[in-house]
Write an enzyme that holds these catalytic residues in place. Structure first.
Site, short mmCIF file in Angstrom:
data_model
loop_
_atom_site.label_atom_id
_atom_site.label_comp_id
_atom_site.label_asym_id
_atom_site.label_seq_id
_atom_site.Cartn_x
_atom_site.Cartn_y
_atom_site.Cartn_z
N GLY A 196 17.55 -38.39 60.58
CA GLY A 196 17.11 -38.11 61.89
C GLY A 196 17.31 -38.94 63.05
N SER A 197 16.62 -38.76 64.25
CA SER A 197 16.92 -39.77 65.32
C SER A 197 16.27 -41.17 65.15
CB SER A 197 16.00 -39.26 66.40
OG SER A 197 14.53 -39.33 66.40
N LYS B 20 9.78 -32.52 53.31
CA LYS B 20 9.42 -31.93 54.54
C LYS B 20 10.44 -31.40 55.41
CE LYS B 20 8.39 -32.94 58.82
NZ LYS B 20 8.85 -31.83 59.47
N CYS C 13 25.56 -35.72 63.12
CA CYS C 13 25.23 -37.10 63.32
C CYS C 13 26.67 -38.09 63.42
CB CYS C 13 24.29 -37.78 62.22
SG CYS C 13 25.02 -37.30 60.64
N GLY D 184 12.93 -42.45 63.09
CA GLY D 184 13.34 -43.17 61.82
C GLY D 184 12.41 -44.29 61.88
N GLU E 2 23.29 -40.45 72.07
CA GLU E 2 23.58 -39.37 71.20
C GLU E 2 23.56 -38.12 71.82
OE1 GLU E 2 23.57 -38.60 66.47
OE2 GLU E 2 21.80 -39.36 67.23
N GLU F 147 18.81 -42.63 57.74
CA GLU F 147 20.24 -42.19 58.52
C GLU F 147 19.87 -41.75 59.94
OE1 GLU F 147 22.68 -40.39 60.35
OE2 GLU F 147 22.80 -38.88 58.69
#
Length: 509
Positions: free
Chosen positions: A253-254, A200, A311, A258, A413, A276
């Site tokens: 992703g975030s 996806k 990231c 996650g 972030e 991650e």
């Protein structure tokens, strides 16, 4: 390919009218399930907007729950049939090598859709992202027939073998900032070890994944082994995450999303999840850092590359007070040389951030940091190009000086071109500030004293620590983090752990 040919090729690529190619582009837009491009069962579609100018690049099929079911069923059927899982390693290697060759052969198509989807400068898409994608596929292909099992010490009356077996159906969910590279980091080891994959892509960047699907089929990957289902997180991602016939989830992703995938696993079949989840990486510059021009160059690229949408971007400059002023001056001077502009222009260094909502969030962080006592040293404003004069998502490289570690700008972030300067006195204080973050993805330490640098590197809580450099990497080294940055590793042989289970076979003699 020789260096001469590479350089000549790049020169020729610079002369292409990429805007004209973009206007003529007719990308793949359907789901890819069981070896075919198919419409969503509901007929639903979503608009894929380019951050370059806000225009709709394509209307893409939206995978609903029924489509997720179909993709997972195709993947399960292909896995159980064994045409890929049980094939001779040499044949799987041959197919994946052919896949890598096709990625390279279609680099212009892949680079164009990547740039249109995410605003990455076309030069970077062509010379970094597409080659890195092909390299990852090729590296894991070569690893297939070089991975061995073990024989355990059991004594003379038995033989016990230890082998790795594929998990089954892998759901891979990738972000929009490096679609080609991170997709390859997930699917290459998963396919190399014999799994079937349902990918996806992020809803902001579905197009390169669909090109990869077409090329995978052309390379000879059997029907059902590789499926691509564009859609959003709440519908498509959640359906994949909760699916009871998915054996593994691999997500980048975030933190928020996650953790949602970890919940989905717990709510369904307890599937394995590797995540991650980003970072707030410090570049720790000690008093004896030495060549400040070299430090400034690395710090600047380390934070502003890809418009700061990385990231592990080195977004925190934790710098000894004795070298702070001359280093910050050098960084500001270097950022003035960065061209912010149309990502289809060859001379562009920084393109737009992903959309105007992201740009608003970034500017809010800057304003909040100033209210916390930080000083805006440079940047902090939109700089739209002539091709998108009304756009607000082209942002100048920004330096916030003297940012308190309690400020949200120093801890969250931001995911944009913003550097937070945090001065300190004394190495122990610098290490404490560098580690005072919920993240632990990457860090660097700068010192002319290699013994001290190595000692300090051991004190930094991060999955990767660079000494006197930043963002140096290779497919042979693992990538992942500590703390809120997640667990599991992409790249290197260690990535095989994500997609295989260890099996013991005991034979009594």
């Amino acid at each position: 390919m020789t260096q001469e040919l590479v350089e000549r090729s790049v020169t020729e690529l610079a002369d292409i009218d990429w805007a004209a190619r973009a206007a003529a582009l007719r990308p793949e837009t359907e789901l890819f399930i069981d070896g075919k491009f198919v419409a969503a069962r509901s007929g639903a579609r979503f608009a894929d907007h380019s951050p370059r100018d806000g225009r709709v690049v394509a209307e893409v099929a939206f995978a609903g729950e029924a489509d997720v079911d179909a993709a997972v069923l195709a993947a399960r059927r292909a896995f159980d049939k064994g045409g890929w899982r049980a094939a001779e390693p040499a044949w799987r290697k041959h197919v994946l090598l052919r896949f890598a060759e096709l990625i390279e052969a279609h680099r212009e198509e892949l680079a164009l859709v990547e740039t249109l989807d995410v605003g990455k400068p076309i030069r970077e898409s062509l010379t970094v992202d597409v080659p890195a994608c092909a390299q990852a596929v090729r590296w894991y292909a070569e690893l297939i027939d070089k991975t061995y099992g073990e024989v355990a010490p059991t004594g003379p009356d038995a033989i016990a073998t230890i082998s790795r077996e594929p998990l089954g159906v892998v759901g891979a969910v990738v972000p929009w900032n490096y679609p080609l590279i991170i997709t390859a980091w997930k699917i290459a080891p998963a396919l190399a070890t014999g799994n079937s994959v349902v990918l996806k892509p992020a809803e902001q960047s579905p197009l390169s994944a669909l090109v990869l699907a077409r090329l995978a089929a052309e390379a000879g990957i059997p029907d059902g082994v590789f499926n691509v289902i564009p859609g959003d997180g709440p519908v498509t991602g959640a359906a994949l995450g909760r699916h009871g016939d998915v054996d593994k989830l691999a997500f980048t992703g975030s933190v928020e999303v996650g953790r949602a995938f970890q919940r989905y696993a717990g709510e369904s079949n307890g599937k394995s999840v590797s995540v991650e989840l980003g970072g707030k990486s410090p570049q720790l510059v000690l008093a004896d850092a030495g060549d400040l021009d070299a430090v400034a160059e690395a710090v600047t690229w380390g934070v502003y590359y890809n418009a700061g949408q990385t990231c592990h971007a080195g977004t925190r400059l934790v710098v000894d007070e004795s070298v702070r002023e001359p280093l910050v001056e050098r960084i500001i001077a270097r950022t003035a040389e960065f061209t912010v502009g149309d990502p289809l222009r060859w001379d562009t260094v920084l393109g737009p951030v992903i959309d105007e909502a992201a740009a608003r969030r970034i500017r809010e962080h800057i304003v909040e940091a100033e209210s916390d006592g930080a000083r805006l040293a440079t940047g902090g404003r939109p700089v739209p190009p002539a091709t998108a004069e009304a756009a607000t998502n082209y942002l100048a490289p920004t330096v916030l000086d003297d940012v308190p570690n309690s400020s949200r700008a120093a801890r969250a972030e931001i995911f944009g071109p913003v550097l937070c300067v945090q001065p300190f006195r004394g190495t122990e204080t610098g290490v404490r500030i560098a580690n005072d973050t919920p993240y632990g993805l990457a860090a660097s330490v700068w010192s002319a004293d290699i013994s001290q640098a190595h000692r300090v590197a051991g004190m930094l809580r991060a999955g990767t620590v660079w000494i006197n450099t930043y963002d140096a990497s290779a497919i042979t080294t693992p990538f992942g983090g500590f703390k809120d940055s997640g667990h599991g590793r992409d790249r290197s042989r260690h990535a095989l752990d994500n997609y295989t289970a260890v099996k013991t076979t005991w034979l009594a003699l």
